[in-house]
Design an enzyme around this catalytic site. Structure first.
Site, PDB file in Angstrom:
ATOM      1  N   LYS A 149      11.278  -8.222   3.173  1.00 32.57           N
ATOM      2  CA  LYS A 149      10.157  -8.066   2.515  1.00 32.57           C
ATOM      3  C   LYS A 149       9.980  -9.084   1.517  1.00 32.57           C
ATOM      4  O   LYS A 149       9.027  -9.607   1.178  1.00 32.57           O
ATOM      5  CB  LYS A 149      10.308  -6.694   1.862  1.00 32.57           C
ATOM      6  CG  LYS A 149       9.982  -5.396   2.659  1.00 32.57           C
ATOM      7  CD  LYS A 149      10.450  -4.286   2.260  1.00 32.57           C
ATOM      8  CE  LYS A 149      10.402  -3.127   3.318  1.00 32.57           C
ATOM      9  NZ  LYS A 149      11.036  -1.876   3.060  1.00 32.57           N
TER      10      LYS A 149
ATOM     11  N   GLN B 266      13.331   2.248  -1.467  1.00 33.46           N
ATOM     12  CA  GLN B 266      13.708   1.971  -0.176  1.00 33.46           C
ATOM     13  C   GLN B 266      14.479   3.352   0.240  1.00 33.46           C
ATOM     14  O   GLN B 266      15.579   3.696  -0.660  1.00 33.46           O
ATOM     15  CB  GLN B 266      14.761   0.870  -0.035  1.00 33.46           C
ATOM     16  CG  GLN B 266      15.172   0.470   1.236  1.00 33.46           C
ATOM     17  CD  GLN B 266      14.136   0.109   2.389  1.00 33.46           C
ATOM     18  OE1 GLN B 266      13.285  -0.715   1.841  1.00 33.46           O
ATOM     19  NE2 GLN B 266      14.158   0.508   3.602  1.00 33.46           N
TER      20      GLN B 266
ATOM     21  N   ASP C  96       3.905   2.612   0.321  1.00 32.37           N
ATOM     22  CA  ASP C  96       4.506   3.166   1.635  1.00 32.37           C
ATOM     23  C   ASP C  96       3.761   4.235   2.210  1.00 32.37           C
ATOM     24  O   ASP C  96       3.756   4.793   3.298  1.00 32.37           O
ATOM     25  CB  ASP C  96       6.084   3.600   0.978  1.00 32.37           C
ATOM     26  CG  ASP C  96       6.973   2.705   1.723  1.00 32.37           C
ATOM     27  OD1 ASP C  96       6.833   1.931   2.603  1.00 32.37           O
ATOM     28  OD2 ASP C  96       8.020   2.964   1.273  1.00 32.37           O
TER      29      ASP C  96
END
Ligand SMILES: NC(=O)c1ccc[n+]([C@@H]2O[C@H](COP(=O)([O-])OP(=O)(O)OC[C@H]3O[C@@H](n4cnc5c(N)ncnc54)[C@H](OP(=O)(O)O)[C@@H]3O)[C@@H](O)[C@H]2O)c1
Length: 294
Positions: A52, A96, A119
């Site tokens: 990322k 995460q 997300d």
């Protein structure tokens, strides 16, 4: 012989559009910023977080990686989330997953400002997606939808069968394909581990989207001729012929199914690159919204 839908080709076309939007933002003084919070040292998560960051750099975006030790308390993680919510250089961020077991994932997701929830895991964003008024779409299903749209698959009135009902892939995929509009307008059926006679349903699919995490589960006898197959699954299985002794395969038995499908995604090389691509797209969209409301 079926046509391959490749994540690299589809994601490159999206990245070239994003580069133009990023330059436009920069010319107005805003550099889109993405932060990723990693708690602990899960090797797979470390790889994703590195990818990322690298992609942000390639696109000329601002990128922050926050690494916190495995024994970070829930309170300290919530404090970090609160800081990122207030940080005006960060337009989107994610924590995460999975998190260490002593931290309540739901509490952490709920603490993220929905405007920065790239997300699309916050219940507000999930609800907005369901009613067809999304600010963000969750990255993997959004990537699947883009693969369909950009490879010219007509979804209108088609029977989409989604295999798997996870909150990350299956359920949002269902919600997206059933909406009104381009790339959707489908008739959607969702099947899962409690479904009776699953093959009789997958055989009805015009478009089959599979996300269960079971290697080679969908075989040629479970699909009809001409089906479009999107394989989200990534499974590492033993392969004595490879130097590593393992290889990546999808949830679809590719060699058999490709002979019946009109279009199909391979694993690797299919859906894989789309998730990070759509995360970048969400971050750019968040920066554009923040720029307008400044
Ligand atoms: N970018 C990417 O490429 C990407 C992103 C996300 C996920 N993935 C991959 O996609 C796969 C699925 O991920 P996920 O997070 O959605 O998985 P998950 O949370 O484990 O959910 C799996 C789903 O599959 C269903 N299922 C399991 N076994 C089944 C069976 N035998 N028959 C029918 N349904 C079955 C489960 O049903 P129940 O609900 O009834 O238990 C569940 O709904 C994994 O391989 C993952 O690595 C790839």
């Amino acid at each position: 012989m079926s046509e391959l839908i490749l994540g690299k080709t589809v994601s490159e076309s999206i990245y070239s559009e994003l580069r133009v939007r990023i330059e436009a933002l920069k010319s107005k003084g805003t550099t889109p910023g993405l932060a990723v919070v990693l708690v602990g040292t899960d090797p797979a998560s470390e790889v994703y977080v590195r990818m990322k960051g690298k992609k942000c750099e390639e696109l000329g975006m601002h990128s922050v990686t926050v690494v916190m030790p495995e024994n970070t308390s829930e309170a300290d993680l919530l404090k970090k989330v609160s800081e990122l919510n207030k940080d005006s250089s960060i337009h989107g961020f994610l924590v995460q997953l999975p998190l260490p077991s002593h931290i309540d994932e739901k509490k952490v997701i709920n603490a993220i400002d929905p405007k920065k929830d790239v997300d699309c895991f916050h219940p507000v964003n999930v609800g907005k997606m369901l009613i067809g008024e999304p600010d963000f779409l969750p990255a993997t299903p959004a990537g699947v939808q883009q693969m369909l749209v950009r490879s010219g698959v007509d979804t209108k009135g088609k029977h989409v069968v989604v295999v798997g009902r996870s909150n990350i892939v299956g359920k949002p995929m269902m919600a997206m394909m059933v909406q009104k509009g381009d790339g959707a307008d489908s008739t959607v059926t969702v099947v899962h581990s409690r479904t009776k006679d699953l093959p009789s349903i997958t055989r009805q699919a015009d478009i089959l989207i599979v996300a269960i995490g079971k290697a080679n589960f969908i075989t040629a006898d479970m699909v009809k001729k001409g089906v479009v197959v999107i394989d989200v699954g990534t499974n590492r299985i033993e392969d004595p012929s490879s130097p590593k002794g393992t290889k990546l395969v999808g949830d679809v038995e590719f060699e058999g199914v490709k002979n019946k499908a009109s279009k199909i995604t391979p694993v690797p090389g299919g859906v894989g690159p789309m998730t990070i691509c759509m995360l970048m797209a969400n971050t750019v969209a968040a920066a554009e919204k923040a720029n307008v409301s400044r």
